[in-house]
Design a protein around this motif. Structure first.
Motif, PDB file in Angstrom:
ATOM      1  N   UNK A  83       0.838  -1.204   0.000  1.00  0.00           N
ATOM      2  CA  UNK A  83       0.000   0.000   0.000  1.00  0.00           C
ATOM      3  C   UNK A  83       0.868   1.248   0.000  1.00  0.00           C
ATOM      4  N   UNK A  84       1.904   1.267   0.818  1.00  0.00           N
ATOM      5  CA  UNK A  84       2.802   2.419   0.844  1.00  0.00           C
ATOM      6  C   UNK A  84       3.441   2.631  -0.532  1.00  0.00           C
ATOM      7  N   UNK A  85       3.883   1.543  -1.175  1.00  0.00           N
ATOM      8  CA  UNK A  85       4.518   1.654  -2.490  1.00  0.00           C
ATOM      9  C   UNK A  85       3.536   2.222  -3.502  1.00  0.00           C
ATOM     10  N   UNK A  86       2.305   1.705  -3.507  1.00  0.00           N
ATOM     11  CA  UNK A  86       1.302   2.211  -4.448  1.00  0.00           C
ATOM     12  C   UNK A  86       1.033   3.692  -4.212  1.00  0.00           C
ATOM     13  N   UNK A 109       1.966   5.466 -11.970  1.00  0.00           N
ATOM     14  CA  UNK A 109       0.591   5.209 -12.374  1.00  0.00           C
ATOM     15  C   UNK A 109      -0.353   5.596 -11.243  1.00  0.00           C
ATOM     16  N   UNK A 110      -1.572   6.013 -11.594  1.00  0.00           N
ATOM     17  CA  UNK A 110      -2.530   6.439 -10.560  1.00  0.00           C
ATOM     18  C   UNK A 110      -3.179   5.244  -9.861  1.00  0.00           C
ATOM     19  N   UNK A 111      -3.453   5.411  -8.593  1.00  0.00           N
ATOM     20  CA  UNK A 111      -4.107   4.376  -7.789  1.00  0.00           C
ATOM     21  C   UNK A 111      -5.215   5.044  -6.987  1.00  0.00           C
ATOM     22  N   UNK A 112      -6.360   4.419  -6.975  1.00  0.00           N
ATOM     23  CA  UNK A 112      -7.458   4.887  -6.137  1.00  0.00           C
ATOM     24  C   UNK A 112      -7.661   3.867  -5.025  1.00  0.00           C
ATOM     25  N   UNK A 113      -7.566   4.300  -3.794  1.00  0.00           N
ATOM     26  CA  UNK A 113      -7.803   3.411  -2.661  1.00  0.00           C
ATOM     27  C   UNK A 113      -9.287   3.431  -2.325  1.00  0.00           C
ATOM     28  N   UNK A 114      -9.897   2.263  -2.293  1.00  0.00           N
ATOM     29  CA  UNK A 114     -11.303   2.125  -1.931  1.00  0.00           C
ATOM     30  C   UNK A 114     -11.371   1.143  -0.775  1.00  0.00           C
ATOM     31  N   UNK A 115     -11.804   1.633   0.357  1.00  0.00           N
ATOM     32  CA  UNK A 115     -11.950   0.759   1.520  1.00  0.00           C
ATOM     33  C   UNK A 115     -13.321   0.091   1.485  1.00  0.00           C
ATOM     34  N   UNK A 116     -13.351  -1.200   1.749  1.00  0.00           N
ATOM     35  CA  UNK A 116     -14.602  -1.949   1.751  1.00  0.00           C
ATOM     36  C   UNK A 116     -15.607  -1.305   2.700  1.00  0.00           C
ATOM     37  N   UNK A 117     -15.139  -0.889   3.876  1.00  0.00           N
ATOM     38  CA  UNK A 117     -16.028  -0.291   4.868  1.00  0.00           C
ATOM     39  C   UNK A 117     -16.701   0.962   4.314  1.00  0.00           C
TER      40      UNK A 117
END
Length: 105
Positions: free
Chosen positions: A33-36, A42-50
């Motif tokens: 996660x830290x690396x991303x 490249x772009x990354x979107x973090x989506x938490x399940x909660x």
């Protein structure tokens, strides 16, 4: 991807190998996660399940915007998704040739 065994109670006693493995896996995931998060290639979107469960329309809107859906189309697409959550293109369930919740001796 068949079930390969059942963990016995010794794996959950707090001093077991399982605890060490789960901690190790958590640290590895955190490193990914830290690396991303800091990798500018490249772009990354973090989506938490909660968050997805708590406010599905908001999270779907974020995902659509991230994917480049025109802003004017997002509300209509989110509304359509919310109205048709079950979808209409589901595969029939495959029968299992094993019982995943039983000990496989």
């Amino acid at each position: 991807n068949q079930h390969v065994g059942v963990l016995g109670p010794e794996y959950f006693d707090g001093s077991s190998k399982f605890k060490g493995e789960s901690t190790s896996m958590s640290i590895t995931w955190l490193n990914f996660v830290k690396w991303w998060h800091v990798n500018p290639k490249f772009p990354v979107l973090f989506v938490r399940f909660e968050d997805l469960v708590a406010n599905t329309p908001r999270e779907l809107s974020r995902m659509a915007e991230f994917l480049g859906v025109p802003r004017a189309d997002i509300p209509r697409r989110v509304q359509c998704t919310m109205q048709h959550q079950e979808g209409n293109a589901r595969r029939p369930p495959k029968p299992k040739d094993f019982e995943p919740y039983q000990d496989q001796q």
